[in-house]
Design an enzyme around this catalytic site. Sequence first.
Site, PDB file in Angstrom:
ATOM      1  N   GLU A 273      -4.224 -12.640  -9.436  1.00 20.88           N
ATOM      2  CA  GLU A 273      -3.600 -12.070 -10.632  1.00 20.88           C
ATOM      3  C   GLU A 273      -2.778 -13.073 -11.441  1.00 20.88           C
ATOM      4  O   GLU A 273      -1.643 -12.769 -11.822  1.00 20.88           O
ATOM      5  CB  GLU A 273      -2.737 -10.890 -10.198  1.00 20.88           C
ATOM      6  CG  GLU A 273      -1.507 -11.229  -9.320  1.00 20.88           C
ATOM      7  CD  GLU A 273      -1.780 -11.258  -7.816  1.00 20.88           C
ATOM      8  OE1 GLU A 273      -2.934 -11.514  -7.429  1.00 20.88           O
ATOM      9  OE2 GLU A 273      -0.835 -11.034  -7.028  1.00 20.88           O
ATOM     10  N   HIS A 297      -7.681  -3.876  -9.989  1.00 17.94           N
ATOM     11  CA  HIS A 297      -6.663  -4.297  -9.030  1.00 17.94           C
ATOM     12  C   HIS A 297      -5.835  -5.470  -9.586  1.00 17.94           C
ATOM     13  O   HIS A 297      -4.600  -5.406  -9.625  1.00 17.94           O
ATOM     14  CB  HIS A 297      -7.335  -4.684  -7.708  1.00 17.94           C
ATOM     15  CG  HIS A 297      -6.397  -5.199  -6.668  1.00 17.94           C
ATOM     16  ND1 HIS A 297      -5.910  -4.412  -5.643  1.00 17.94           N
ATOM     17  CD2 HIS A 297      -5.828  -6.412  -6.494  1.00 17.94           C
ATOM     18  CE1 HIS A 297      -5.094  -5.120  -4.904  1.00 17.94           C
ATOM     19  NE2 HIS A 297      -5.027  -6.346  -5.388  1.00 17.94           N
ATOM     20  N   GLU A 298      -6.524  -6.500 -10.028  1.00 20.04           N
ATOM     21  CA  GLU A 298      -5.787  -7.677 -10.524  1.00 20.04           C
ATOM     22  C   GLU A 298      -4.992  -7.317 -11.780  1.00 20.04           C
ATOM     23  O   GLU A 298      -3.868  -7.782 -11.964  1.00 20.04           O
ATOM     24  CB  GLU A 298      -6.745  -8.840 -10.793  1.00 20.04           C
ATOM     25  CG  GLU A 298      -7.605  -9.266  -9.598  1.00 20.04           C
ATOM     26  CD  GLU A 298      -6.856  -9.443  -8.290  1.00 20.04           C
ATOM     27  OE1 GLU A 298      -5.646  -9.748  -8.318  1.00 20.04           O
ATOM     28  OE2 GLU A 298      -7.473  -9.258  -7.212  1.00 20.04           O
ATOM     29  N   HIS A 301      -1.728  -5.676 -10.972  1.00 16.96           N
ATOM     30  CA  HIS A 301      -0.678  -6.629 -10.582  1.00 16.96           C
ATOM     31  C   HIS A 301       0.170  -7.088 -11.777  1.00 16.96           C
ATOM     32  O   HIS A 301       1.262  -7.622 -11.579  1.00 16.96           O
ATOM     33  CB  HIS A 301      -1.290  -7.868  -9.937  1.00 16.96           C
ATOM     34  CG  HIS A 301      -1.549  -7.765  -8.464  1.00 16.96           C
ATOM     35  ND1 HIS A 301      -0.566  -7.426  -7.556  1.00 16.96           N
ATOM     36  CD2 HIS A 301      -2.674  -7.999  -7.735  1.00 16.96           C
ATOM     37  CE1 HIS A 301      -1.092  -7.457  -6.324  1.00 16.96           C
ATOM     38  NE2 HIS A 301      -2.366  -7.782  -6.402  1.00 16.96           N
ATOM     39  N   GLU A 320       1.077  -5.415  -2.910  1.00 16.83           N
ATOM     40  CA  GLU A 320      -0.319  -4.996  -2.748  1.00 16.83           C
ATOM     41  C   GLU A 320      -0.501  -3.484  -2.588  1.00 16.83           C
ATOM     42  O   GLU A 320      -1.485  -2.926  -3.072  1.00 16.83           O
ATOM     43  CB  GLU A 320      -0.961  -5.743  -1.578  1.00 16.83           C
ATOM     44  CG  GLU A 320      -1.040  -7.263  -1.777  1.00 16.83           C
ATOM     45  CD  GLU A 320      -1.869  -7.700  -2.984  1.00 16.83           C
ATOM     46  OE1 GLU A 320      -2.644  -6.887  -3.515  1.00 16.83           O
ATOM     47  OE2 GLU A 320      -1.720  -8.873  -3.400  1.00 16.83           O
ATOM     48  N   ASP A 377       0.163 -16.401   5.235  1.00 16.53           N
ATOM     49  CA  ASP A 377      -1.238 -15.992   5.189  1.00 16.53           C
ATOM     50  C   ASP A 377      -1.550 -14.955   6.275  1.00 16.53           C
ATOM     51  O   ASP A 377      -2.447 -14.122   6.111  1.00 16.53           O
ATOM     52  CB  ASP A 377      -2.099 -17.247   5.402  1.00 16.53           C
ATOM     53  CG  ASP A 377      -3.485 -17.096   4.806  1.00 16.53           C
ATOM     54  OD1 ASP A 377      -3.569 -16.574   3.683  1.00 16.53           O
ATOM     55  OD2 ASP A 377      -4.460 -17.470   5.481  1.00 16.53           O
ATOM     56  N   TYR A 385      -2.148  -3.652   1.983  1.00 11.16           N
ATOM     57  CA  TYR A 385      -2.961  -3.012   0.939  1.00 11.16           C
ATOM     58  C   TYR A 385      -3.113  -1.513   1.178  1.00 11.16           C
ATOM     59  O   TYR A 385      -2.720  -0.686   0.360  1.00 11.16           O
ATOM     60  CB  TYR A 385      -4.350  -3.659   0.894  1.00 11.16           C
ATOM     61  CG  TYR A 385      -4.367  -5.074   0.371  1.00 11.16           C
ATOM     62  CD1 TYR A 385      -4.017  -6.139   1.188  1.00 11.16           C
ATOM     63  CD2 TYR A 385      -4.741  -5.353  -0.935  1.00 11.16           C
ATOM     64  CE1 TYR A 385      -4.041  -7.445   0.719  1.00 11.16           C
ATOM     65  CE2 TYR A 385      -4.764  -6.661  -1.414  1.00 11.16           C
ATOM     66  CZ  TYR A 385      -4.418  -7.701  -0.586  1.00 11.16           C
ATOM     67  OH  TYR A 385      -4.430  -8.984  -1.057  1.00 11.16           O
TER      68      TYR A 385
HETATM   69  N1  BES Z   1      -2.957 -11.485  -4.812  1.00 12.82           N
HETATM   70  C1  BES Z   1      -4.129 -11.161  -4.074  1.00 12.82           C
HETATM   71  C2  BES Z   1      -4.775 -12.351  -3.412  1.00 12.82           C
HETATM   72  C3  BES Z   1      -3.895 -13.127  -2.449  1.00 12.82           C
HETATM   73  C4  BES Z   1      -2.935 -12.493  -1.667  1.00 12.82           C
HETATM   74  C5  BES Z   1      -4.057 -14.481  -2.323  1.00 12.82           C
HETATM   75  C6  BES Z   1      -2.133 -13.242  -0.812  1.00 12.82           C
HETATM   76  C7  BES Z   1      -3.268 -15.223  -1.462  1.00 12.82           C
HETATM   77  C8  BES Z   1      -2.294 -14.600  -0.703  1.00 12.82           C
HETATM   78  C9  BES Z   1      -5.155 -10.443  -4.947  1.00 12.82           C
HETATM   79  O1  BES Z   1      -4.574  -9.556  -5.841  1.00 12.82           O
HETATM   80  C10 BES Z   1      -6.008  -9.613  -4.047  1.00 12.82           C
HETATM   81  O2  BES Z   1      -5.486  -8.732  -3.429  1.00 12.82           O
HETATM   82  N2  BES Z   1      -7.305  -9.903  -3.998  1.00 12.82           N
HETATM   83  C11 BES Z   1      -8.249  -9.152  -3.183  1.00 12.82           C
HETATM   84  C12 BES Z   1      -9.020  -8.180  -4.006  1.00 12.82           C
HETATM   85  C13 BES Z   1      -8.528  -6.786  -4.008  1.00 12.82           C
HETATM   86  C14 BES Z   1      -9.469  -5.881  -4.760  1.00 12.82           C
HETATM   87  C15 BES Z   1      -8.215  -6.210  -2.663  1.00 12.82           C
HETATM   88  C16 BES Z   1      -9.259 -10.131  -2.634  1.00 12.82           C
HETATM   89  O3  BES Z   1      -9.275 -11.280  -3.086  1.00 12.82           O
HETATM   90  O4  BES Z   1     -10.047  -9.741  -1.784  1.00 12.82           O
HETATM   91 ZN    ZN Z   2      -3.779  -7.831  -4.844  1.00 11.27          ZN
END
Ligand code: BES
Ligand code: ZN
Length: 608
Positions: A273, A297-298, A301, A320, A377, A385
């Site tokens: 995002e 989703h993005e 955010h 999330e 991480d 989520y």
């Molecule tokens: N912000 C996240 C991605 C992220 C979180 C990167 C923590 C690094 C550390 C992004 O918004 C996200 O949640 N992406 C998901 C997609 C979503 C539809 C669940 C993904 O990349 O799978």
């Molecule tokens: Zn996210």
Amino acid sequence: MSTYPPSSIALPTDPHSFASRSPVRAKHLALALAVDFDSHTLSGSATWQLAEPGAATEVVFDTRDLTIESVEALDAYGAATAANFTLDSVADPVLGQALSVALTPAMTAVRIHYRTSPTAAALQWLAPEQTAGTQPFLFTQSQAILARTWLPCQDSPGIRFTYEATVRVPAHLLALMSAENPQQLRASGEYRFRMTEPIPAYLMALAVGDLAFEPLSHRTGIYAEPATLPTATHEFADLEKMVAAAEELYGPYRWERYDLLVLPPSFPFGGMENPRLTFVTPTILAGDRSLTSLVAHELAHSWSGNLVTNATWNDFWLNEGFTVYFERRIMEHLYGAEYADMLQVLGRAALHHTIEEIGVASPDTHLHLALAGRDPDEGLTEIAYEKGCALLLTLESLVGRPRLDVFIKEYFARFSFQAMDTATFLHYLRAELLDHEPGLEGNLNLAAWVDGPGLPSNAPPVSSRRFDAVDQSLIQLQGGAAPAALLPSTADWSSHEWVHFLHGLPATLSAEQLAALDAAFHFTASGNSEILAAWFPHTLRAGYAAAGPALEKFLLHVGRRKFLVPLYRALLATPDGRSRARAIYAKARPNYHSVATGTIDALLSEQA
Ligand code: BES
Ligand code: ZN
């Protein structure tokens, strides 16, 4: 507006940032960078304006794998003098090294001259063969704590700053940032950026490549490689409608433009995002607009996360969980409740799967995480989520949608451009909602959600009428029906129904049975990444060799960690799995971002 007492919120210190203990905060960044595709380095300077340095004697930044060449201090007139600085002599493998710059009276800014390492974890440098075109490509991924690998910064989500940047790139390439962006190439190769809203460091982003722009509305558009742009503009045709739906739900979009950047397939996430410019994987270009909830989703955010930001990565669920709930409200608004119900059911299934995997009693299934001393991480699981979303669904079931919507809208307005931690959120929730009705707090049982394991029993069940029909087909199949006999009823299935179908297939099917399914439904030849990712594990388990080449192609091409990890796991579980996984990985690894190789290196060495 709310009655909640304003300001003076004492936020927790961030265990993942040396800078969160700095006596002085940096409030504005002027970045000047040159992008060198030959040496795979960024070099230049970061000039940080300090907020009220007063009598402080130092300012602290986070760095990791950076070479600090020199540091200057600047007075209010911009006059520079050399400054003393120290860099931690021992680097923490996750956190990096604190950079402490000595301050003398009257100094209001510091300028850090530095260069990045060719192995900087945030950066992925792609050769032309790894793109859809003929030019090299660079992109950053800063979340959670990788921004410090490409710029010295106060890398804590609770610290916000505005920025401007000058970025020099090779001619013919376009540079984009999480900022006001160019829509055309500049012959000089020099691009200037401004982000006038304060953002945390994890939302710093840069991409450089052979990119073109196509507007979708007055405030939305798509950036992509020229070969991908037409497909992408078709896929995301509803982007403006999504922004309008989000605004209708929870208030004005505060970032002016909302553009998407479609990256090459090695992008390790589905989406990121980055403000004004969401980064997305091309694996959602399914052709039928079936995977666009990721964009919702993005986009969500832009409120949950980018306006109201988790104070530390222990509070990640505040980013999330709200975003998943909001995403599905956007999808419901545009495509109806039956559509959103499918997403809820898939999400809940993923949550149960994760809880089983992590262990139902593990503290890692609490919403409020304890990540100090670990890589943040590790907090990136379905708990934040889907358990986060389930808490909001529980609240919705208790107070009703209209009241929850008023609450969420006011929450975003009240805490815009601020950080939020779990304790403060609970306090606010009680003051605004729970305390107004006797019995509500007891029915909700916040402690079980926030500091308790698994999925609390008051989570409302989710169900999908369209998936009920899929379940009927699965029963027919179980009863011995030939796959082709299902064809009439499957004709109008979306990829969500197919994914649910594939998840529901028994784990005992033989290679012959899979071949019959494949002949009827063409899974191996599917262009839909979610369908492929749900299909391949079956083919590996049953030894259905006909899917082998497609699986290998997928692993060589796609760098999205969410797909890679289960597929490498499934490979490892087959008889010759380890050698096969290693052989494929040896070829594929150069195409993966460090975020993905970090995880898969560990996975493959576990089995050694
Ligand atoms: N912000 C996240 C991605 C992220 C979180 C990167 C923590 C690094 C550390 C992004 O918004 C996200 O949640 N992406 C998901 C997609 C979503 C539809 C669940 C993904 O990349 O799978
Ligand atoms: Zn996210």
